[in-house]
Design a protein around this motif. Sequence first.
Motif, PDB file in Angstrom:
ATOM      1  N   VAL A   1       0.849  -1.192   0.000  1.00  0.00           N
ATOM      2  CA  VAL A   1       0.000   0.000   0.000  1.00  0.00           C
ATOM      3  C   VAL A   1       0.886   1.243   0.000  1.00  0.00           C
ATOM      4  O   VAL A   1       1.862   1.320   0.754  1.00  0.00           O
ATOM      5  N   LEU A   2       0.507   2.214  -0.820  1.00  0.00           N
ATOM      6  CA  LEU A   2       1.166   3.520  -0.854  1.00  0.00           C
ATOM      7  C   LEU A   2       0.106   4.580  -0.583  1.00  0.00           C
ATOM      8  O   LEU A   2      -0.863   4.688  -1.332  1.00  0.00           O
ATOM      9  N   VAL A   3       0.279   5.336   0.503  1.00  0.00           N
ATOM     10  CA  VAL A   3      -0.633   6.437   0.818  1.00  0.00           C
ATOM     11  C   VAL A   3       0.091   7.725   0.461  1.00  0.00           C
ATOM     12  O   VAL A   3       1.185   7.989   0.964  1.00  0.00           O
ATOM     13  N   ILE A   4      -0.512   8.515  -0.422  1.00  0.00           N
ATOM     14  CA  ILE A   4       0.105   9.774  -0.859  1.00  0.00           C
ATOM     15  C   ILE A   4      -0.684  10.933  -0.266  1.00  0.00           C
ATOM     16  O   ILE A   4      -1.878  11.091  -0.528  1.00  0.00           O
ATOM     17  N   LEU A   5       0.022  11.740   0.537  1.00  0.00           N
ATOM     18  CA  LEU A   5      -0.607  12.842   1.264  1.00  0.00           C
ATOM     19  C   LEU A   5      -0.089  14.188   0.773  1.00  0.00           C
ATOM     20  O   LEU A   5       0.930  14.264   0.094  1.00  0.00           O
TER      21      LEU A   5
ATOM     22  N   SER B   1       5.248  -7.516  -0.655  1.00  0.00           N
ATOM     23  CA  SER B   1       3.961  -7.921  -0.099  1.00  0.00           C
ATOM     24  C   SER B   1       3.794  -7.374   1.316  1.00  0.00           C
ATOM     25  O   SER B   1       4.705  -7.465   2.132  1.00  0.00           O
ATOM     26  N   ARG B   2       2.644  -6.745   1.589  1.00  0.00           N
ATOM     27  CA  ARG B   2       2.253  -6.186   2.882  1.00  0.00           C
ATOM     28  C   ARG B   2       3.001  -4.906   3.282  1.00  0.00           C
ATOM     29  O   ARG B   2       2.789  -4.387   4.369  1.00  0.00           O
TER      30      ARG B   2
ATOM     31  N   MET C   1       8.457   7.994  -9.274  1.00  0.00           N
ATOM     32  CA  MET C   1       8.841   6.861  -8.449  1.00  0.00           C
ATOM     33  C   MET C   1       8.297   5.579  -9.075  1.00  0.00           C
ATOM     34  O   MET C   1       7.112   5.474  -9.328  1.00  0.00           O
ATOM     35  N   ASP C   2       9.174   4.635  -9.333  1.00  0.00           N
ATOM     36  CA  ASP C   2       8.769   3.376  -9.946  1.00  0.00           C
ATOM     37  C   ASP C   2       8.913   2.273  -8.908  1.00  0.00           C
ATOM     38  O   ASP C   2      10.025   1.884  -8.558  1.00  0.00           O
ATOM     39  N   ILE C   3       7.797   1.782  -8.419  1.00  0.00           N
ATOM     40  CA  ILE C   3       7.794   0.748  -7.391  1.00  0.00           C
ATOM     41  C   ILE C   3       7.781  -0.614  -8.072  1.00  0.00           C
ATOM     42  O   ILE C   3       6.872  -0.937  -8.831  1.00  0.00           O
ATOM     43  N   LYS C   4       8.798  -1.405  -7.795  1.00  0.00           N
ATOM     44  CA  LYS C   4       8.913  -2.750  -8.356  1.00  0.00           C
ATOM     45  C   LYS C   4       8.224  -3.734  -7.410  1.00  0.00           C
ATOM     46  O   LYS C   4       8.559  -3.813  -6.231  1.00  0.00           O
ATOM     47  N   LEU C   5       7.269  -4.480  -7.939  1.00  0.00           N
ATOM     48  CA  LEU C   5       6.521  -5.431  -7.127  1.00  0.00           C
ATOM     49  C   LEU C   5       7.248  -6.768  -7.021  1.00  0.00           C
ATOM     50  O   LEU C   5       7.837  -7.227  -7.990  1.00  0.00           O
ATOM     51  N   ASP C   6       7.177  -7.377  -5.833  1.00  0.00           N
ATOM     52  CA  ASP C   6       7.702  -8.728  -5.718  1.00  0.00           C
ATOM     53  C   ASP C   6       6.666  -9.707  -6.258  1.00  0.00           C
ATOM     54  O   ASP C   6       5.524  -9.334  -6.582  1.00  0.00           O
ATOM     55  N   LYS C   7       7.062 -10.959  -6.368  1.00  0.00           N
ATOM     56  CA  LYS C   7       6.205 -11.969  -6.998  1.00  0.00           C
ATOM     57  C   LYS C   7       4.859 -12.089  -6.292  1.00  0.00           C
ATOM     58  O   LYS C   7       3.803 -12.099  -6.931  1.00  0.00           O
ATOM     59  N   ARG C   8       4.869 -12.160  -4.971  1.00  0.00           N
ATOM     60  CA  ARG C   8       3.612 -12.333  -4.230  1.00  0.00           C
ATOM     61  C   ARG C   8       2.705 -11.125  -4.415  1.00  0.00           C
ATOM     62  O   ARG C   8       1.492 -11.262  -4.574  1.00  0.00           O
ATOM     63  N   ALA C   9       3.266  -9.931  -4.376  1.00  0.00           N
ATOM     64  CA  ALA C   9       2.466  -8.716  -4.548  1.00  0.00           C
ATOM     65  C   ALA C   9       1.758  -8.720  -5.904  1.00  0.00           C
ATOM     66  O   ALA C   9       0.593  -8.337  -6.005  1.00  0.00           O
ATOM     67  N   LYS C  10       2.449  -9.166  -6.945  1.00  0.00           N
ATOM     68  CA  LYS C  10       1.829  -9.257  -8.274  1.00  0.00           C
ATOM     69  C   LYS C  10       0.684 -10.267  -8.269  1.00  0.00           C
ATOM     70  O   LYS C  10      -0.370 -10.029  -8.847  1.00  0.00           O
ATOM     71  N   GLU C  11       0.906 -11.410  -7.615  1.00  0.00           N
ATOM     72  CA  GLU C  11      -0.091 -12.480  -7.604  1.00  0.00           C
ATOM     73  C   GLU C  11      -1.379 -12.092  -6.883  1.00  0.00           C
ATOM     74  O   GLU C  11      -2.457 -12.565  -7.233  1.00  0.00           O
TER      75      GLU C  11
END
Length: 171
Positions: free
Chosen positions: A52-56, A93-94, A107-117
Amino acid sequence: LQRQYNVETFKVPRNTPSRKIIFERERPNDFEQLQEMVVREVVEIQNKYRPVLVILDSINRVDQISKWFPDCGIIKGTDPQKEREVIANAGKSRAVTIATLAAGRGMDIKLDKRAKEVGGLHVIVPYLMPNVRALEQAIGRSGRQGQPGSATVYVDKNDKYELSIEFHETH
């Protein structure tokens, strides 16, 4: 561009189709109520093993929300070296990352395998952004390059701009 330079313009198609889902929620006027809604949403998404990314809209609000998540990554745009590490972990993930508008820019956030799934990065934008471009950049942190993702934008009837057609949930 068309008017000023008398040239034809066209929309460049995406390299891969978007898999992003956008949700709109009504933004309450009460700060505590909004904060509770955001915290509940973060926990709900995090429990699904998604990052999760919260942008304020301010460092002050980053400080207020991040108190609820002692292990979160924080991006204020004040410590580039430390924040590179936070960005590197933001796609796990999480992971919970709380950031100012600086996160919406490049900003380019690279997802891990579980996050993609499990559905990819979820972005939460609780406050009105200064303009539609800043909002689109913030939302654009999720669902990049054909990856899954989603975003929640908290809106108020007095907000002065509208999302472009591609950012509505049905598209």
